[in-house]
Design a protein around this motif. Structure first.
Motif, PDB file in Angstrom:
ATOM      1  N   PHE A 104       0.732  -1.050  -0.136  1.00 26.88           N
ATOM      2  CA  PHE A 104       0.027   0.127  -0.062  1.00 26.88           C
ATOM      3  C   PHE A 104       0.758   1.280  -0.083  1.00 26.88           C
ATOM      4  CE2 PHE A 104      -2.182   3.551   2.359  1.00 26.88           C
ATOM      5  CZ  PHE A 104      -3.295   3.561   1.644  1.00 26.88           C
ATOM      6  N   ARG A 105       0.548   2.292  -0.836  1.00 20.96           N
ATOM      7  CA  ARG A 105       1.274   3.435  -0.961  1.00 20.96           C
ATOM      8  C   ARG A 105       0.310   4.721  -0.480  1.00 20.96           C
ATOM      9  NH1 ARG A 105       4.030   6.533  -6.109  1.00 20.96           N
ATOM     10  NH2 ARG A 105       5.194   7.909  -4.871  1.00 20.96           N
ATOM     11  N   TYR A 106       0.708   5.387   0.441  1.00 18.39           N
ATOM     12  CA  TYR A 106      -0.176   6.489   0.768  1.00 18.39           C
ATOM     13  C   TYR A 106       0.017   7.731   0.015  1.00 18.39           C
ATOM     14  CZ  TYR A 106      -2.028  10.444   3.867  1.00 18.39           C
ATOM     15  OH  TYR A 106      -2.445  11.494   4.238  1.00 18.39           O
ATOM     16  N   MET A 107      -0.937   8.300  -0.892  1.00 21.57           N
ATOM     17  CA  MET A 107      -0.971   9.418  -1.485  1.00 21.57           C
ATOM     18  C   MET A 107      -1.717  10.456  -0.830  1.00 21.57           C
ATOM     19  SD  MET A 107       0.680   7.951  -4.239  1.00 21.57           S
ATOM     20  CE  MET A 107       0.246   8.871  -5.586  1.00 21.57           C
ATOM     21  N   PRO A 108      -1.071  11.456  -0.318  1.00 16.47           N
ATOM     22  CA  PRO A 108      -1.815  12.315   0.713  1.00 16.47           C
ATOM     23  C   PRO A 108      -2.735  13.170   0.085  1.00 16.47           C
ATOM     24  CG  PRO A 108       0.553  12.986   0.453  1.00 16.47           C
ATOM     25  CD  PRO A 108       0.408  11.577  -0.018  1.00 16.47           C
ATOM     26  N   GLU A 109      -2.514  13.363  -1.099  1.00 19.02           N
ATOM     27  CA  GLU A 109      -3.344  14.395  -1.896  1.00 19.02           C
ATOM     28  C   GLU A 109      -4.668  13.946  -2.219  1.00 19.02           C
ATOM     29  OE1 GLU A 109      -1.012  12.523  -5.254  1.00 19.02           O
ATOM     30  OE2 GLU A 109      -0.640  13.123  -3.229  1.00 19.02           O
ATOM     31  N   THR A 110      -4.840  12.465  -2.059  1.00 16.72           N
ATOM     32  CA  THR A 110      -6.150  11.884  -2.504  1.00 16.72           C
ATOM     33  C   THR A 110      -7.089  11.983  -1.231  1.00 16.72           C
ATOM     34  OG1 THR A 110      -5.474   9.750  -2.042  1.00 16.72           O
ATOM     35  CG2 THR A 110      -4.925  10.641  -4.198  1.00 16.72           C
ATOM     36  N   GLY A 111      -6.669  11.710  -0.088  1.00 18.58           N
ATOM     37  CA  GLY A 111      -7.425  11.645   1.130  1.00 18.58           C
ATOM     38  C   GLY A 111      -7.711   9.963   1.200  1.00 18.58           C
ATOM     39  N   GLU A 112      -7.363   9.029   0.608  1.00 19.15           N
ATOM     40  CA  GLU A 112      -7.597   7.623   0.474  1.00 19.15           C
ATOM     41  C   GLU A 112      -7.344   6.796   1.897  1.00 19.15           C
ATOM     42  OE1 GLU A 112      -6.152   5.252  -2.360  1.00 19.15           O
ATOM     43  OE2 GLU A 112      -4.157   6.241  -2.469  1.00 19.15           O
ATOM     44  N   GLU A 113      -6.581   7.535   2.710  1.00 19.15           N
ATOM     45  CA  GLU A 113      -6.143   6.740   3.906  1.00 19.15           C
ATOM     46  C   GLU A 113      -7.500   6.353   4.618  1.00 19.15           C
ATOM     47  OE1 GLU A 113      -6.024  10.980   5.232  1.00 19.15           O
ATOM     48  OE2 GLU A 113      -5.380   9.933   3.321  1.00 19.15           O
ATOM     49  N   ILE A 114      -8.566   6.918   4.592  1.00 19.11           N
ATOM     50  CA  ILE A 114      -9.461   6.574   5.636  1.00 19.11           C
ATOM     51  C   ILE A 114     -10.475   5.295   5.094  1.00 19.11           C
ATOM     52  CG2 ILE A 114      -9.767   8.958   6.589  1.00 19.11           C
ATOM     53  CD1 ILE A 114     -12.183   9.270   4.461  1.00 19.11           C
ATOM     54  N   TYR A 115      -9.966   4.931   3.705  1.00 21.89           N
ATOM     55  CA  TYR A 115     -10.535   3.903   2.944  1.00 21.89           C
ATOM     56  C   TYR A 115     -10.083   2.392   3.438  1.00 21.89           C
ATOM     57  CZ  TYR A 115     -13.427   7.908   1.249  1.00 21.89           C
ATOM     58  OH  TYR A 115     -13.831   8.924   1.015  1.00 21.89           O
ATOM     59  N   SER A 116     -10.809   1.372   3.927  1.00 21.88           N
ATOM     60  CA  SER A 116     -10.244   0.200   4.079  1.00 21.88           C
ATOM     61  C   SER A 116     -10.601  -0.793   2.752  1.00 21.88           C
ATOM     62  CB  SER A 116     -10.572  -0.405   5.319  1.00 21.88           C
ATOM     63  OG  SER A 116     -10.278   0.374   6.397  1.00 21.88           O
ATOM     64  N   GLY A 117     -11.918  -1.026   2.666  1.00 21.27           N
ATOM     65  CA  GLY A 117     -12.127  -2.150   1.710  1.00 21.27           C
ATOM     66  C   GLY A 117     -11.659  -1.600   0.267  1.00 21.27           C
ATOM     67  N   PHE A 118     -11.016  -2.360  -0.630  1.00 18.96           N
ATOM     68  CA  PHE A 118     -10.449  -1.786  -1.768  1.00 18.96           C
ATOM     69  C   PHE A 118     -10.477  -3.150  -2.880  1.00 18.96           C
ATOM     70  CE2 PHE A 118      -6.928  -1.952  -4.766  1.00 18.96           C
ATOM     71  CZ  PHE A 118      -6.475  -0.839  -4.956  1.00 18.96           C
TER      72      PHE A 118
END
Length: 751
Positions: A104-118
């Protein structure tokens, strides 16, 4: 509540997306609506589409749920993060907790860190990744098989729309419109020459404007009409008189016919149509799956069987789309573009082609041999050319430099046409020398012969000015057939070759198979290094039945005329004695049968291994002639595989050690008055040819097109002067004599 049947979600999604897909809105508006519809229908908080902006980079092009400011700003390389992994592997990623999933790679500009199911699936077409389609949820959620299947169907439709250019040209987007604008490829030289013409794709490349259908019954009907035609084509192949009823070739075609009727293959295509896909898209969806499985297979037999299915899919797509299914409609001068191609397929196109460009291929492949025989410019290993090009696109092929320009700009086209004009002018100059000897200023005369392997080569014997055929590759007749040619067929061919030679000497090389030349009906040996393995004369002496039949055919085909036979890959004297005895035994057998014998028989050997240069004196006394096989000798001398692009150009033909070795061979032959020639690609390069002649070689064999340029240079040089330059370079400690020789020729305006 019962779970919906598999595929129901995809039908619902396609129904909701149909209006979006058919709309005339801009690409960005379409993308935005697609992600909103998918998110709402699948009840996910996020849906995002990442599209490829170049060969290895993805760009976030639309999202519902992530930060809108990240669109066209977020980019990642293939393999980076979960999205990059999907693009790299071509396989889905389904995880209930994305942030804790490895990679997993965190992309801060997307705000996707709060989403678990992928859940991410590849947007791909025929195995080529065009992007990634992703849905995400805040809650931990492992998406179901139905979700996965539905999303894959939608991704296939998005791939078709991407290929058709439906999402390009939007504000802020960096995605390049497919199949538009100039593209340049630096490949590998396969066959010299230059050509301009329209693209002719070997594999169908169909841009489907309407990938979704609202009439599955009509699409199924179209599919079954096309399948009926496909089975008819395969059955006609089986009924061909050239295919025996039994044997390995027949088994291959029978397997092919079985696949054309395979219910599971057809059922998977039908399922795609029932889900709302157009018939062509359903076939391509299954074909993409086939290619993914092929890429993961290590078993060569299974890979070959899956290749049969892939080829059947291509034939079915041609029939569905109405594209040509026969090669009879090939426009004259068209440039064939393909991933790869076999010798028989290339021969089907024949001289109507102006050139060939391949994504794959090796310099010693069968296709290269055929292209050389047909004098068709060929460039190999040209990246993604078969996926970038469309039928009818303008393409320029420079086989001299290994360059290809697809949809070139006007300035490039103008410069290229000037080069073509210069070549035509030079060819006219060479044609004027056709009937003149290759006599150097010092009085030495070099005999120039041509290499051949097909009846199509023989008209060049007169036009090129060749004094004969120094090498006729008999294996090509075997390589392009589905079974071993019968004795009578071989004899008739050899007779026609001598007829076409019109009294000029033709040297027949016996079967040089094995290594890179594997017959379609011969199971390849499992060897770690086939170039050094069971091939050529080694195979011939072990499989004496095949060798005897060929020798009998050559003797009968001579019909009382002189016969020159040459054995390939002789490594020691005993091999040559055994092979020569077979010739004499067959002549005696034919004499007892009362058949007409050749008026004279010469038995020669190809010197392709350094060991033969050190053979005992008795070898040079017994052999009637020697041909130095430059292509193999060079790779064995330098221990550099000529099919390996990393090393094959590392060592120069005019290297001092190699050139000195050639001189030693010429010296040993001179001691015993054994005729010796040099045969191979290097003989057809004017500078190299001049150096070989300066080292004492008085016979060279090359491609017909090279005879003019070589003769032109030889008639302008003094071989004694070139030998002086060579000797000086050798004593000076230089690694190669090339700089000195080329400098000498350049000062005199000869190159």
């Amino acid at each position: 509540m019962n779970a919906p049947a598999r595929g129901a979600s995809s039908r619902v999604l396609l129904q909701k997306l149909r209006d979006v897909l058919a709309s005339r809105e801009g690409g960005q508006e379409r993308l935005d609506k697609i992600v909103r519809v998918i998110a709402a229908t699948m009840e996910t908080e996020v849906c995002s589409i990442y599209l490829r902006r170049d060969a290895r980079t993805l760009e976030l092009c639309a999202t519902e749920g992530l930060n809108a400011e990240a669109v066209h700003r977020t980019r990642m390389r293939f393999g980076q993060g979960l999205v990059g992994r999907v693009a790299e592997t071509g396989r889905p990623v389904n995880t209930a907790n994305a942030p804790r999933t490895q990679g997993f790679r965190y992309m801060p500009e997307t705000g996707e860190e709060i989403y678990s199911g992928f859940l991410g699936v590849p947007i791909q077409r025929l195995g080529e990744a065009l992007g990634v389609l992703v849905v995400q949820n805040k809650a931990e959620r492992a998406f179901s098989d139905d979700d996965l299947h539905g999303l894959e169907v939608i991704a296939m439709v998005i791939a078709e729309m991407t290929e058709a250019g439906a999402f390009t040209g939007t504000a802020g987007a960096s995605v390049v419109t497919p199949h538009q604008g100039p593209v340049f490829f630096k490949g590998v030289q396969g066959q010299e020459g230059v050509a301009e013409g329209p693209v002719l794709l070997h594999d169908p490349h169909i841009v489907i404007a309407e990938p979704v259908s609202d009439d599955p019954e009509a699409e199924l009907a179209r599919l079954h009409v096309a399948l009926h035609k496909l089975r008819g084509e395969v059955d006609r192949m089986l009924d061909d008189d050239a295919v025996e009823e039994t044997g390995e070739a027949a088994e291959v075609l029978q397997t092919y016919a079985m696949f054309a009727r395979d219910r599971s293959w057809i059922a998977r295509i039908e399922q795609g149509i029932n889900e709302g896909l157009a018939a062509e898209v359903a076939v391509e969806k299954e074909q993409s799956s086939i290619r993914q499985r092929m890429a993961r297979m290590s078993d060569p037999y299974l890979r070959e069987r899956f290749h049969d299915l892939d080829d059947l899919s291509n034939r079915l797509l041609r029939l569905l789309s109405g594209q040509r299914s026969e090669k009879g409609g090939v426009p004259h001068g068209a440039i064939l573009v393909a991933r790869n191609i076999g010798p028989a397929e290339l021969l089907d196109y024949g001289r109507r082609l102006g050139g060939v460009v391949l994504e794959e291929g090796a310099v010693s492949s069968h296709a290269v041999i055929v292209a050389r025989a047909l004098a068709i410019p060929l460039v190999l290993q040209c990246g993604r050319v078969a996926r970038e090009a469309l039928d009818g696109d303008t393409i320029l092929v420079d086989g001299d430099e290994g360059l290809v320009h697809l949809r070139p700009e006007d300035s490039v086209r103008t410069a290229f046409r000037e080069k073509i004009a210069m070549r035509e002018e030079a060819q006219q100059k060479y044609a004027e020398l056709r009937d003149l000897p290759a006599s150097a200023l010092c009085g030495s005369i070099v005999s120039l012969h041509m290499n051949a392997g097909l009846m199509a080569d023989l008209p060049s014997l007169t036009g090129s000015g060749a004094e004969g055929v120094g090498l006729y590759r008999t294996e090509l007749q075997f390589l392009v057939r589905s079974k071993v040619p019968r004795r009578a067929e071989q004899a008739a061919l050899y007779s026609r070759i001598l007829d076409a030679g019109k009294g000029k000497r033709v040297v027949f090389r016996t079967l040089d198979i094995g290594s890179d030349k594997v017959l379609p009906y011969m199971r390849p040996a499992d060897e770690p290094n086939p170039a050094l393995g069971w091939r050529a004369i080694r195979l011939g002496l072990d499989r004496r039945g095949v060798m005897r039949m060929q020798l009998q055919s050559l003797i009968r085909g001579a019909k009382g005329r002189p016969l020159s036979v040459m054995f390939p890959m002789i490594a020691q004297f005993e091999e040559f004695k055994a092979a020569r005895k077979m010739v004499l035994d067959e002549i005696e057998r034919e004499r007892k049968l009362g058949h007409v014998l050749p008026s004279n028989v010469e038995v020669g050997a190809m010197l392709e291994t350094p060991s033969l240069a050190f053979a005992p004196e008795a070898f040079f006394e017994l052999v009637d002639f020697i041909s130095i096989g430059g292509n193999d000798l060079k790779q064995f001398f330098f221990a550099a595989d000529r099919e390996n692009e990393r090393v094959r150009r590392r060592y120069d033909t005019l290297n001092v050690s190699y050139l000195s070795f050639i001189g030693q061979i010429v010296g040993r032959c001179a001691e015993h008055q054994t005729p010796v020639s040099f045969c191979g690609e290097d003989a057809g390069r004017p500078v190299e040819a001049a150096c070989f002649a300066a080292m004492g070689l008085r016979a060279l064999s090359m491609r017909p097109a090279s005879i003019g340029p070589v003769k032109h240079l030889l008639r302008q040089v003094d071989l004694d002067e070139i030998r002086t330059v060579i000797d000086y370079a050798r004593t000076s400690g230089a690694q190669s004599v090339r700089p000195s020789v080329e400098g000498f020729l350049r000062e005199r305006g000869l190159i």
